[in-house]
Design a protein around this motif. Structure first.
Motif, mmCIF file in Angstrom:
data_model
loop_
_atom_site.group_PDB
_atom_site.id
_atom_site.type_symbol
_atom_site.label_atom_id
_atom_site.label_comp_id
_atom_site.label_asym_id
_atom_site.label_seq_id
_atom_site.Cartn_x
_atom_site.Cartn_y
_atom_site.Cartn_z
ATOM 1 N N LEU A 259 0.843 -1.421 -0.078
ATOM 2 C CA LEU A 259 0.037 -0.060 0.112
ATOM 3 C C LEU A 259 0.890 1.331 -0.047
ATOM 4 C CD1 LEU A 259 -2.646 1.654 0.371
ATOM 5 C CD2 LEU A 259 -2.452 1.249 2.849
ATOM 6 N N VAL A 260 0.635 2.117 -0.950
ATOM 7 C CA VAL A 260 1.416 3.187 -1.028
ATOM 8 C C VAL A 260 0.262 4.364 -0.656
ATOM 9 C CG1 VAL A 260 2.663 5.057 -2.706
ATOM 10 C CG2 VAL A 260 3.077 2.540 -2.828
ATOM 11 N N LEU A 261 0.787 5.265 0.619
ATOM 12 C CA LEU A 261 -0.142 6.190 0.651
ATOM 13 C C LEU A 261 0.216 7.770 0.250
ATOM 14 C CD1 LEU A 261 -0.505 5.517 4.735
ATOM 15 C CD2 LEU A 261 -2.141 4.949 2.671
ATOM 16 N N GLY A 262 -0.697 8.476 -0.278
ATOM 17 C CA GLY A 262 -0.487 9.880 -1.021
ATOM 18 C C GLY A 262 -1.207 10.111 -2.391
ATOM 19 N N SER A 263 -0.951 10.891 -2.928
ATOM 20 C CA SER A 263 -1.626 11.259 -4.250
ATOM 21 C C SER A 263 -0.886 12.089 -5.097
ATOM 22 C CB SER A 263 -3.230 12.121 -3.835
ATOM 23 O OG SER A 263 -2.984 13.322 -3.323
ATOM 24 N N GLY A 264 0.274 12.270 -5.032
ATOM 25 C CA GLY A 264 1.106 13.178 -5.714
ATOM 26 C C GLY A 264 2.094 12.483 -6.942
ATOM 27 N N ALA A 265 2.995 13.330 -7.239
ATOM 28 C CA ALA A 265 3.828 12.829 -8.303
ATOM 29 C C ALA A 265 4.823 12.024 -7.379
ATOM 30 C CB ALA A 265 4.388 13.954 -9.269
ATOM 31 N N ILE B 232 -7.872 3.686 -3.884
ATOM 32 C CA ILE B 232 -8.989 3.573 -2.954
ATOM 33 C C ILE B 232 -9.033 5.051 -2.362
ATOM 34 C CG2 ILE B 232 -10.114 2.530 -1.092
ATOM 35 C CD1 ILE B 232 -8.500 -0.212 -1.766
ATOM 36 N N PRO B 233 -10.391 5.580 -2.265
ATOM 37 C CA PRO B 233 -10.384 7.163 -2.243
ATOM 38 C C PRO B 233 -10.521 7.285 -0.503
ATOM 39 C CG PRO B 233 -12.449 6.067 -2.808
ATOM 40 C CD PRO B 233 -11.450 5.122 -3.057
ATOM 41 N N VAL B 234 -9.096 6.867 0.125
ATOM 42 C CA VAL B 234 -9.099 6.929 1.807
ATOM 43 C C VAL B 234 -8.014 8.239 1.815
ATOM 44 C CG1 VAL B 234 -8.211 5.776 3.671
ATOM 45 C CG2 VAL B 234 -9.775 4.901 2.150
ATOM 46 N N ASP B 235 -8.319 9.170 2.494
ATOM 47 C CA ASP B 235 -7.496 10.227 3.005
ATOM 48 C C ASP B 235 -6.134 9.678 3.741
ATOM 49 O OD1 ASP B 235 -6.285 12.427 3.755
ATOM 50 O OD2 ASP B 235 -7.789 13.340 4.765
ATOM 51 N N SER B 236 -5.046 9.959 3.358
ATOM 52 C CA SER B 236 -3.956 9.088 4.003
ATOM 53 C C SER B 236 -3.615 9.784 5.346
ATOM 54 C CB SER B 236 -2.696 9.432 2.693
ATOM 55 O OG SER B 236 -2.347 10.881 2.823
ATOM 56 N N ALA B 237 -4.240 10.974 5.454
ATOM 57 C CA ALA B 237 -4.136 11.513 6.849
ATOM 58 C C ALA B 237 -5.092 11.046 7.913
ATOM 59 C CB ALA B 237 -3.832 12.968 6.822
ATOM 60 N N ASP B 238 -6.031 10.181 7.385
ATOM 61 C CA ASP B 238 -6.995 9.675 8.361
ATOM 62 C C ASP B 238 -6.718 8.293 8.706
ATOM 63 O OD1 ASP B 238 -9.153 8.592 9.560
ATOM 64 O OD2 ASP B 238 -10.760 9.161 8.087
ATOM 65 N N VAL B 239 -5.823 8.449 9.867
ATOM 66 C CA VAL B 239 -5.016 7.037 10.497
ATOM 67 C C VAL B 239 -6.089 5.853 10.463
ATOM 68 C CG1 VAL B 239 -3.603 6.253 12.229
ATOM 69 C CG2 VAL B 239 -3.177 8.648 11.359
ATOM 70 N N ASP B 240 -7.189 6.310 11.253
ATOM 71 C CA ASP B 240 -8.072 5.306 11.501
ATOM 72 C C ASP B 240 -8.361 4.264 10.211
ATOM 73 O OD1 ASP B 240 -7.830 5.447 14.145
ATOM 74 O OD2 ASP B 240 -9.567 6.754 14.194
ATOM 75 N N THR C 134 3.257 -1.145 4.099
ATOM 76 C CA THR C 134 2.710 0.151 3.917
ATOM 77 C C THR C 134 3.735 1.055 3.730
ATOM 78 O OG1 THR C 134 0.688 -0.268 4.847
ATOM 79 C CG2 THR C 134 1.140 2.300 4.296
ATOM 80 N N VAL C 135 4.054 1.880 2.617
ATOM 81 C CA VAL C 135 4.855 3.080 2.269
ATOM 82 C C VAL C 135 4.189 4.472 2.399
ATOM 83 C CG1 VAL C 135 6.704 3.572 0.848
ATOM 84 C CG2 VAL C 135 6.212 1.547 0.912
ATOM 85 N N VAL C 136 4.720 5.289 3.074
ATOM 86 C CA VAL C 136 4.169 6.456 3.458
ATOM 87 C C VAL C 136 4.809 7.408 2.550
ATOM 88 C CG1 VAL C 136 3.260 8.421 4.891
ATOM 89 C CG2 VAL C 136 3.447 5.895 5.755
ATOM 90 N N GLY C 137 4.122 8.283 1.535
ATOM 91 C CA GLY C 137 4.546 9.075 0.705
ATOM 92 C C GLY C 137 4.554 10.679 1.519
ATOM 93 N N LEU D 281 6.897 1.574 6.503
ATOM 94 C CA LEU D 281 8.116 2.140 6.395
ATOM 95 C C LEU D 281 7.633 3.686 6.376
ATOM 96 C CD1 LEU D 281 11.144 2.085 5.533
ATOM 97 C CD2 LEU D 281 10.211 2.592 3.081
ATOM 98 N N GLY D 282 8.576 4.385 7.522
ATOM 99 C CA GLY D 282 8.388 5.688 7.810
ATOM 100 C C GLY D 282 8.479 5.705 9.379
ATOM 101 N N PRO D 283 9.062 7.094 9.800
ATOM 102 C CA PRO D 283 9.243 7.388 11.145
ATOM 103 C C PRO D 283 8.116 7.392 12.159
ATOM 104 C CG PRO D 283 9.552 9.042 9.717
ATOM 105 C CD PRO D 283 9.426 8.148 8.833
ATOM 106 N N THR D 284 8.301 7.199 13.246
ATOM 107 C CA THR D 284 7.200 7.508 14.298
ATOM 108 C C THR D 284 7.003 9.170 14.503
ATOM 109 O OG1 THR D 284 8.999 7.794 16.048
ATOM 110 C CG2 THR D 284 7.906 5.606 15.577
ATOM 111 N N ALA D 285 5.960 9.383 15.128
ATOM 112 C CA ALA D 285 5.663 10.865 15.265
ATOM 113 C C ALA D 285 7.018 11.669 15.949
ATOM 114 C CB ALA D 285 4.582 11.163 15.878
#
Length: 427
Positions: free
Chosen positions: A4-10, A44-52, A66-69, A90-94
């Motif tokens: 799963l790749v999160l995001g909507s940009g280039a 899939i039209p899910v907002d990448s910032a909607d964690v739940d 899951t790879v966060v863009g 894949l991505g750092p903690t807050a």
């Protein structure tokens, strides 16, 4: 593996395109994706910032990685939530993402761990910031940075005290950047060439995956206001093996060691924005994800399967000391809508995309695009990134602009000098 790749940009389009060719990728899913990504992955039209919602999606789709863009989900703690759910991301903690989400934290962290950077003063009130610029604490020009996330637009280089005061009032009084401007970092303006340096990190180790040079200003010859990026080329001819090793040992390794010592080991992509000063490389800023438009020209440099590297970084098993990089050159030109960066014009039909993509050694990545009645239209400030590939920078520039020439939409604007800086260091 199901990815799963999160995001909507280039940037995310470039990630999906790179992963689509890996033999170990079973199914690619993107959320929310865009029309270009939709040609390579199921969107899939899910907002990448909607964690739940993202966690529910990963559960439902039985996602293996899951790879966060973008940076926002990371700053909101999506990596923490996935770890608590026992899911690989894949991505750092807050806490680790504060390297990007808080300029004040990043500067204080660098000071604690002796990472070379510009002298600075973090101001927590309007009065403190005005006093700092009126005293010309760091001379002129001076750099002012909103502390929080500001979509790449929270940095002002003020040429004199008057413009510095105006920038302070814009950020802290007029709240131009919202809560991101509650604190302001004021720092000396470093002189030199700017380079982007990228590493893939597994918590303790970092492996370089390429360099690039970005073009932030809206107009040719680096004029006009800052943007999220109007183009980039890779690799940077300014970074040889010796300099890369120096950056790794003097900056990346102390950062990773410091983050681990402070209880927040860093996993994911680390972007180091560097100024190559007369006294050596110094950090301008960190990003805790791939840059945009740099990702579009850096990811094609990686000349081996990407998925195993991402899994190794996410699981803390990145034992490699080097990643195989190709020898080709890449130049990416951003096509933006009318009014960008102050505003954007959406809904304009995009013509010529098929003709551009038909050119050998040209790739087009979608950023702000949408569909209207089956027609591709603009849907944001930065609309497309056209990337040219070549054996030389000259070839890559020619291919990129050959692609640009095929595309049109009302109000389209772009820089005509992307890549020219590379010709000074190699053609």
């Amino acid at each position: 593996m199901r990815v799963l790749v999160l995001g909507s940009g280039a940037r995310e389009h470039a990630l999906v395109a790179r992963l689509a060719g890996d033999r170990d990728v079973g199914e690619l899913v993107a959320a929310p994706g865009n029309p270009g990504i939709g040609r390579l992955a199921r969107t899939i039209p899910v907002d990448s910032a909607d964690v739940d919602a993202v966690i529910a999606l990963a559960d439902r789709e039985q996602i293996d990685l899951t790879v966060v863009g973008p940076e926002l989900p990371l700053s909101l703690g999506i990596a923490d939530r996935f770890a608590a759910e026992g899911r690989l991301l894949l991505g750092p903690t807050a806490a680790a993402a504060r390297l990007e989400s808080s300029k004040a934290f990043a500067k204080a962290f660098m000071a604690r761990h002796m990472v070379p950077t510009a002298r600075f003063h973090t101001c927590v009130s309007l009065e403190e910031a005005l006093d700092a610029v009126q005293r010309e604490e760091f001379g002129a020009p001076v750099v002012l940075k909103a502390d929080g996330l500001a979509a790449g637009k929270g940095v002002v280089v003020a040429e004199d005290a008057e413009s510095a005061e105006r920038a302070v009032r814009d950020a802290m009084e007029a709240r131009k950047f919202g809560a991101a401007g509650d604190q302001l970092v004021i720092e000396e303006c470093l002189q030199g060439d700017e380079v982007s340096y990228f590493c893939l990190c597994d918590g303790t180790r970092g492996v370089p995956i390429g360099t690039a040079q970005d073009h932030k200003r809206i107009f040719d010859d680096d004029r006009g206001p800052n943007t999220g990026g109007m183009g980039a080329f890779a690799p940077s001819p300014l970074v040889d093996a010796a300099l890369s090793s120096r950056v790794l040992h003097e900056i990346v390794e102390p950062v990773l060691a410091g983050m681990a010592d402070e209880g927040c080991p860093f996993h994911g992509f680390l972007y180091v924005g560097l100024m190559l000063t007369a006294s050596g490389p110094k950090v301008i800023e960190f990003n805790v994800r791939l840059g945009d438009p740099e990702a579009q020209v850096v990811l094609p440099l990686v000349d081996e399967p990407l998925l195993p590297l991402l899994v190794a970084a996410a699981t803390g098993n990145l034992t490699r000391r080097a990643v195989t990089l190709g020898h080709e050159r890449f130049v990416g030109v951003v096509l933006a809508s009318r009014g960008y960066p102050a505003s954007s014009s959406s809904g304009q039909p995009i013509r010529g995309l098929d003709a551009a993509e038909a050119i050998p050694d040209v790739a087009v990545y979608h950023a702000g695009t949408g569909k209207r009645g089956g027609e591709l239209v603009t849907a944001g400030g930065r609309v497309l990134t056209v990337v040219g590939r070549g054996a030389s920078y000259s070839d890559a520039i020619a291919n990129a602009y050959a692609g640009v020439d095929k595309i049109s939409f009302e109000g389209m604007q772009y820089r005509r000098d992307i890549g020219k800086k590379a010709l000074k260091g190699g053609s």
